[in-house]
Structures are given as structure tokens and as C-alpha cells.
Scaffold this motif. Structure first.
Motif, PDB file in Angstrom:
ATOM      1  N   ASN A   1       0.814  -1.210   0.000  1.00  0.00           N
ATOM      2  CA  ASN A   1       0.000   0.000   0.000  1.00  0.00           C
ATOM      3  C   ASN A   1       0.853   1.268   0.000  1.00  0.00           C
ATOM      4  O   ASN A   1       0.506   2.250  -0.656  1.00  0.00           O
ATOM      5  CB  ASN A   1      -0.967  -0.029   1.181  1.00  0.00           C
ATOM      6  N   ASN A   2       1.973   1.241   0.722  1.00  0.00           N
ATOM      7  CA  ASN A   2       2.886   2.391   0.711  1.00  0.00           C
ATOM      8  C   ASN A   2       3.434   2.649  -0.687  1.00  0.00           C
ATOM      9  O   ASN A   2       3.550   3.799  -1.121  1.00  0.00           O
ATOM     10  CB  ASN A   2       4.053   2.162   1.676  1.00  0.00           C
ATOM     11  N   GLU A   3       3.785   1.573  -1.398  1.00  0.00           N
ATOM     12  CA  GLU A   3       4.327   1.715  -2.752  1.00  0.00           C
ATOM     13  C   GLU A   3       3.264   2.246  -3.713  1.00  0.00           C
ATOM     14  O   GLU A   3       3.552   3.072  -4.581  1.00  0.00           O
ATOM     15  CB  GLU A   3       4.904   0.387  -3.250  1.00  0.00           C
ATOM     16  N   LEU A   4       2.032   1.785  -3.553  1.00  0.00           N
ATOM     17  CA  LEU A   4       0.948   2.304  -4.402  1.00  0.00           C
ATOM     18  C   LEU A   4       0.688   3.775  -4.102  1.00  0.00           C
ATOM     19  O   LEU A   4       0.434   4.568  -5.018  1.00  0.00           O
ATOM     20  CB  LEU A   4      -0.322   1.475  -4.213  1.00  0.00           C
ATOM     21  N   SER A   5       0.780   4.157  -2.845  1.00  0.00           N
ATOM     22  CA  SER A   5       0.632   5.562  -2.470  1.00  0.00           C
ATOM     23  C   SER A   5       1.753   6.403  -3.088  1.00  0.00           C
ATOM     24  O   SER A   5       1.505   7.498  -3.603  1.00  0.00           O
ATOM     25  CB  SER A   5       0.641   5.696  -0.949  1.00  0.00           C
ATOM     26  N   ALA A   6       2.980   5.880  -3.044  1.00  0.00           N
ATOM     27  CA  ALA A   6       4.110   6.585  -3.660  1.00  0.00           C
ATOM     28  C   ALA A   6       3.885   6.735  -5.160  1.00  0.00           C
ATOM     29  O   ALA A   6       4.186   7.783  -5.744  1.00  0.00           O
ATOM     30  CB  ALA A   6       5.419   5.848  -3.381  1.00  0.00           C
ATOM     31  N   SER A   7       3.335   5.695  -5.790  1.00  0.00           N
ATOM     32  CA  SER A   7       3.033   5.762  -7.215  1.00  0.00           C
ATOM     33  C   SER A   7       2.054   6.902  -7.511  1.00  0.00           C
ATOM     34  O   SER A   7       2.271   7.692  -8.435  1.00  0.00           O
ATOM     35  CB  SER A   7       2.461   4.427  -7.696  1.00  0.00           C
ATOM     36  N   HIS A   8       1.009   6.987  -6.717  1.00  0.00           N
ATOM     37  CA  HIS A   8       0.024   8.061  -6.909  1.00  0.00           C
ATOM     38  C   HIS A   8       0.642   9.431  -6.659  1.00  0.00           C
ATOM     39  O   HIS A   8       0.341  10.398  -7.353  1.00  0.00           O
ATOM     40  CB  HIS A   8      -1.179   7.844  -5.991  1.00  0.00           C
ATOM     41  N   SER A   9       1.488   9.506  -5.663  1.00  0.00           N
ATOM     42  CA  SER A   9       2.151  10.762  -5.349  1.00  0.00           C
ATOM     43  C   SER A   9       3.012  11.225  -6.519  1.00  0.00           C
ATOM     44  O   SER A   9       3.016  12.406  -6.895  1.00  0.00           O
ATOM     45  CB  SER A   9       3.002  10.597  -4.088  1.00  0.00           C
ATOM     46  N   TYR A  10       3.746  10.285  -7.122  1.00  0.00           N
ATOM     47  CA  TYR A  10       4.573  10.645  -8.275  1.00  0.00           C
ATOM     48  C   TYR A  10       3.721  11.042  -9.475  1.00  0.00           C
ATOM     49  O   TYR A  10       4.106  11.923 -10.248  1.00  0.00           O
ATOM     50  CB  TYR A  10       5.531   9.517  -8.639  1.00  0.00           C
TER      51      TYR A  10
END
Length: 174
Positions: free
Chosen positions: A14-23
Motif C-alpha cells: 500500500n505504501n508503494e501504491l501511495s508513492a506511485s500516486h504521489s509521483y
């Protein structure tokens, strides 16, 4: 896999998916700032973070567990300069590095050696991610407000290839 390791890896998906959205949000900000090369760079970065999430997603499933996905909340933070966007990117990568380090530590404590090996890849990847952001920040700091230098940096950023060596679209705006 212990429940502690499982929960930590699931959280990291979930953290990685959040980082993806942030980018992806950072890509949009760069478009608004009229830096299409940087927008492309952040879009590729978003895809890379999604790939990291999927790597962990697959790891969990390979160990016969399921993944619980959570809702992602990312707000686009107003910035005025490309340098501010890349500083936010570095701060995000430093946070992810802390998350990966904590996950690695849990895997070691639980003696989950398969997870330790998987996390080693992420530890190495985070060193590269932070260096990449710091390198761009250094160039942007040297450029200052020199429009020609900023345009050259943007051109370089737009040449970044996506996963598998492709550009992921048509040109810098693809």
C-alpha cells in the motif's frame, strides 16, 4: 510467514501504491509548470513504484497469502518551482527507505529469510532512488533561475526510459 512479516509487507504494498500516486501527482504539477520532461520523468517514476508494489503483491501471493489494499489518499501540494517538486520527491524516497529498513528489520527478527532476500532488493533499490533524486536536485540548484539550464535539465529528464527500456508513451508528454 509470520503475521508480523505478512502485515508489514502488506502495508508496504500500500505504501508503494501511495508513492506511485504521489509521483503521478508530481507529474501533473510539472505539466502545470511547463516542464514536460520532468512530467515524463515523474510518470516513469510512478510506474516504477507501481512495479515495486506489484513485486511485493506477487511475493505475498507466492507465499500463499492474500493482499489487502487500502484506499489511497494523495493530495497535490502546490509548488512554484521544479526544485521544490524534486525536494518533495527526495523526502518521499527517504521515507520509503525508512519503511523498507523497518520491514527488513522485522523480517530479520522473525527469521523469515525469504522476506530478507526480497527486502535486500528493495534496500539496494532505495539507495538508487535517493541518489537519482539528489542528482537532479544538485543540477537544479546549480541551474538556479537560468532558463536555458532549466530547459536543458528538463530535456534530459524527458529522455528517461521506462521499465523495459521504452519511453512509455509518445515523446516527453506520452
Amino acid at each position: 510467514m509470520s503475521s508480523r512479516v505478512y502485515e508489514a509487507i502488506n502495508d508496504q504494498v500500500n505504501n508503494e501504491l501511495s508513492a506511485s500516486h504521489s509521483y503521478l501527482a508530481m507529474s501533473g504539477v510539472c505539466e502545470q509548470l511547463n516542464f514536460p520532461g520532468a512530467a515524463h520523468w515523474f510518470r516513469v517514476q510512478s510506474e516504477e513504484e507501481r512495479g515495486h508494489a506489484l513485486r511485493l503483491f506477487d511475493f505475498i501471493h507466492a507465499r500463499n497469502y492474500g493482499v489487502t489494499l487500502r484506499q489511497i489518499h494523495v493530495e497535490t501540494v502546490p509548488v512554484r518551482t521544479l526544485l521544490e517538486v524534486f525536494r518533495a520527491s527526495l523526502a518521499q524516497e527517504e521515507q520509503v527507505s525508512k519503511q523498507i529498513d523497518a520491514l527488513y528489520e522485522i523480517a530479520m527478527q522473525e527469521k523469515d529469510f525469504a522476506a530478507v532476500v526480497e527486502m535486500q532488493w528493495f534496500v539496494t533499490e532505495q539507495v538508487e532512488e535517493e541518489k537519482s533524486a539528489r542528482d537532479v536536485i544538485a543540477k537544479l540548484e546549480m541551474a538556479g533561475s537560468d532558463a536555458r539550464a532549466l530547459l536543458e535539465i528538463d530535456r534530459e529528464l524527458g529522455a528517461r526510459a521506462g521499465e523495459g527500456g521504452g519511453t512509455g508513451g509518445e515523446g516527453a508528454r506520452g
